[in-house]
Design an enzyme around this catalytic site. Structure first.
Site, mmCIF file in Angstrom:
data_model
loop_
_atom_site.group_PDB
_atom_site.id
_atom_site.type_symbol
_atom_site.label_atom_id
_atom_site.label_comp_id
_atom_site.label_asym_id
_atom_site.label_seq_id
_atom_site.Cartn_x
_atom_site.Cartn_y
_atom_site.Cartn_z
ATOM 1 N N ARG A 38 29.274 106.015 61.496
ATOM 2 C CA ARG A 38 27.899 105.563 61.773
ATOM 3 C C ARG A 38 27.391 106.078 63.112
ATOM 4 O O ARG A 38 26.186 106.301 63.264
ATOM 5 C CB ARG A 38 27.833 104.043 61.726
ATOM 6 N N LYS A 200 26.654 92.822 37.931
ATOM 7 C CA LYS A 200 25.702 91.895 37.315
ATOM 8 C C LYS A 200 24.377 92.543 36.941
ATOM 9 O O LYS A 200 23.826 93.304 37.724
ATOM 10 C CB LYS A 200 25.384 90.780 38.307
ATOM 11 N N GLY A 356 26.199 101.356 48.853
ATOM 12 C CA GLY A 356 27.154 100.302 48.513
ATOM 13 C C GLY A 356 28.448 100.820 47.902
ATOM 14 O O GLY A 356 28.997 101.836 48.325
ATOM 15 N N GLY A 379 21.887 96.838 50.433
ATOM 16 C CA GLY A 379 20.712 96.026 50.111
ATOM 17 C C GLY A 379 19.411 96.789 50.323
ATOM 18 O O GLY A 379 18.485 96.702 49.513
HETATM 19 P P1 AMP Z 1 27.567 96.087 42.482
HETATM 20 O O1 AMP Z 1 27.796 95.573 43.874
HETATM 21 O O2 AMP Z 1 26.648 95.259 41.675
HETATM 22 O O3 AMP Z 1 27.252 97.558 42.440
HETATM 23 O O4 AMP Z 1 28.945 95.878 41.728
HETATM 24 C C1 AMP Z 1 30.110 96.484 42.115
HETATM 25 C C2 AMP Z 1 31.246 95.740 41.540
HETATM 26 O O5 AMP Z 1 31.143 95.745 40.129
HETATM 27 C C3 AMP Z 1 32.573 96.362 41.866
HETATM 28 O O6 AMP Z 1 33.312 95.469 42.674
HETATM 29 C C4 AMP Z 1 33.218 96.579 40.506
HETATM 30 O O7 AMP Z 1 34.585 96.223 40.502
HETATM 31 C C5 AMP Z 1 32.431 95.644 39.627
HETATM 32 N N1 AMP Z 1 32.538 96.035 38.209
HETATM 33 C C6 AMP Z 1 32.192 97.199 37.661
HETATM 34 N N2 AMP Z 1 32.524 97.212 36.356
HETATM 35 C C7 AMP Z 1 33.095 96.024 36.071
HETATM 36 C C8 AMP Z 1 33.662 95.436 34.889
HETATM 37 N N3 AMP Z 1 33.698 96.110 33.757
HETATM 38 N N4 AMP Z 1 34.153 94.189 34.988
HETATM 39 C C9 AMP Z 1 34.128 93.521 36.157
HETATM 40 N N5 AMP Z 1 33.615 94.020 37.301
HETATM 41 C C10 AMP Z 1 33.097 95.259 37.262
#
Ligand code: AMP
Length: 402
Positions: A38, A200, A356, A379
């Site tokens: 950074r 999610k 992220g 974010g």
């Molecule tokens: P995000 O911060 O929403 O981009 O989500 C990232 C997280 O989603 C990571 O920690 C991944 O391990 C999780 N993830 C991705 N695919 C899956 C899955 N099939 N089941 C559970 N967690 C998942």
């Protein structure tokens, strides 16, 4: 960048230029900077200002000191690391506001640098307190924001102080974020393919809705794919789902159809009967096509899906990826994300990774150098991709767009 100045637009010679940077770096147990990425990222803006005769006043937060002065979160080690990188002295000030700080800054020579102590030693920073904002503004003739990771927060140093400084601009880091996450995404070369994954659907609704207005094709992966599968009446076993969002997933599928966007869902899935996230291991593994049985949960896109998605990616002119398509933290379920990463590396168009976890996955895959742009904000990049205003950028607008 409508209505926002670049630092190139401002005459900075002889002026005190307050730069909000992101020096929230990890420190090792001896209190030294463990990873200077950074700091290195902020160098182009700092060097430009120095070359143009500015008095550079740098301010940042580090960690979460919760409004208390705590030596564990001091920015002093960053001043030392920065001095080495710049090959010139960096004066470290023990606080970020007050008469002593003002005096030291008024004595600065042109082409010199000071680094203020952690902004978050004052609770007023995150509270966006008006008096604290004014105290910060007293240190500046020009305000520059180059901390993209906090641009979605309305804190004193990112938003509150800005109206009290007459000249303002973004630094090169934010300029680049806007060039890609706004410019290339809103005016893409087509075909424009968006890969969306992550844990999610609920976290990504805004992004999905926004990209349905821009993309030619959307490839869904990650756990959010299982909520979409439920919306299509398919069984997903013990996979992670959000039952409250099934109706929304249905409406997104319909919207995609109405907008003529090719929304793709996985045709096969890597499933397991056990996930030990902390131990970084999975139980038995198999590939499910269509139905996922009870007792099994999806952890990654399957090989057929990965191949299909990789083909789409390689043949696109613009690709945006946000959210890993599997549990990339565990090697056995990182393969789908690696396949996406390699396809992006092989794509001749513009490839953008939206911050992220996905950036971590790209680094893990070894392809980071072959991606056109890796966003530095989690974010903040999501909010920009959703098309929502970022307080740190709104504050910089010197004129409203027509
Ligand atoms: P995000 O911060 O929403 O981009 O989500 C990232 C997280 O989603 C990571 O920690 C991944 O391990 C999780 N993830 C991705 N695919 C899956 C899955 N099939 N089941 C559970 N967690 C998942």
């Amino acid at each position: 960048m409508e209505g926002i100045n670049s630092i190139r637009d401002i005459a900075v010679e002889g002026k005190r230029v307050f730069v909000r940077v992101d020096f929230n770096v990890p420190l090792d147990p001896n209190g030294h900077v463990a990873d200077n990425t950074r700091i290195v990222a902020a160098l182009p803006t700092i060097r430009y200002l120095l070359e143009h005769g500015a008095k550079v006043v740098l301010a940042s937060h580090l960690g979460r000191p919760k409004g208390q002065r705590n030596p564990k979160y001091s920015l002093r080690p960053v001043a030392e690391a920065l001095a080495t990188l710049l090959n010139q002295p960096v004066l470290f000030l023990e606080d970020c506001i007050g008469s002593e700080v003002e005096d030291s800054i008024s004595e600065m020579a042109e082409n010199s640098v000071v680094l203020l102590e952690n902004l978050r030693f004052h609770a007023e920073e995150e509270a966006n307190d008006e008096n604290f904002s004014k105290a910060l503004a007293k240190l500046a003739d020009v305000y520059v924001n180059d901390a993209f990771g906090t641009a979605h927060r309305a804190h004193a140093s990112t938003a509150g102080m800005v109206p009290y400084v007459s000249e303002k601009a973004v630094g090169f880091l934010i300029e680049k974020e806007l060039e890609f996450l706004e410019g290339k995404v809103n005016h893409p070369e087509r075909p424009f393919c968006v890969v969306l994954g992550g844990a999610k659907v609920s976290d990504k609704i805004g992004v999905i809705e926004s990209v349905l207005d821009k993309a030619d094709r959307v490839l869904i992966g990650g756990a959010m794919a299982y909520t979409f599968a439920l919306a299509q009446g398919r069984s997903v076993g013990n996979s992670r789902v959000e039952p409250d969002y099934i109706e929304l997933a249905k409406s997104l599928l319909e919207k995609a159809k109405a907008k003529n966007v090719d929304l793709q869902l996985p045709i096969d899935t890597v499933v397991t009967n056990k996930v030990d996230f902390d131990g970084r291991t999975l139980g038995e593994l198999k590939i499910a096509e269509g139905v996922i049985e009870d007792g099994w949960e999806g952890v990654d896109i399957g090989p057929k899906t990965a191949e299909k998605y990789a083909d789409f990616i390689r043949n696109s002119k613009t690709v945006l990826w946000n959210g890993p398509v599997g549990i990339f933290e565990i090697e056995a379920s990182a393969q789908g994300s690696y396949k996406i990463a390699h396809a992006m590396a092989a794509c001749e168009g513009t490839t953008i990774v939206g911050g992220g976890d996905c950036v971590k996955a790209i680094h893990q895959s070894g392809c980071a150098d072959e991606i056109t742009f890796l966003s530095t904000g989690g974010g903040a990049s999501l909010q920009l991709l959703e098309g929502k205003p970022l307080p740190g950028l709104e504050a910089l607008k010197t004129r409203t767009s027509l």
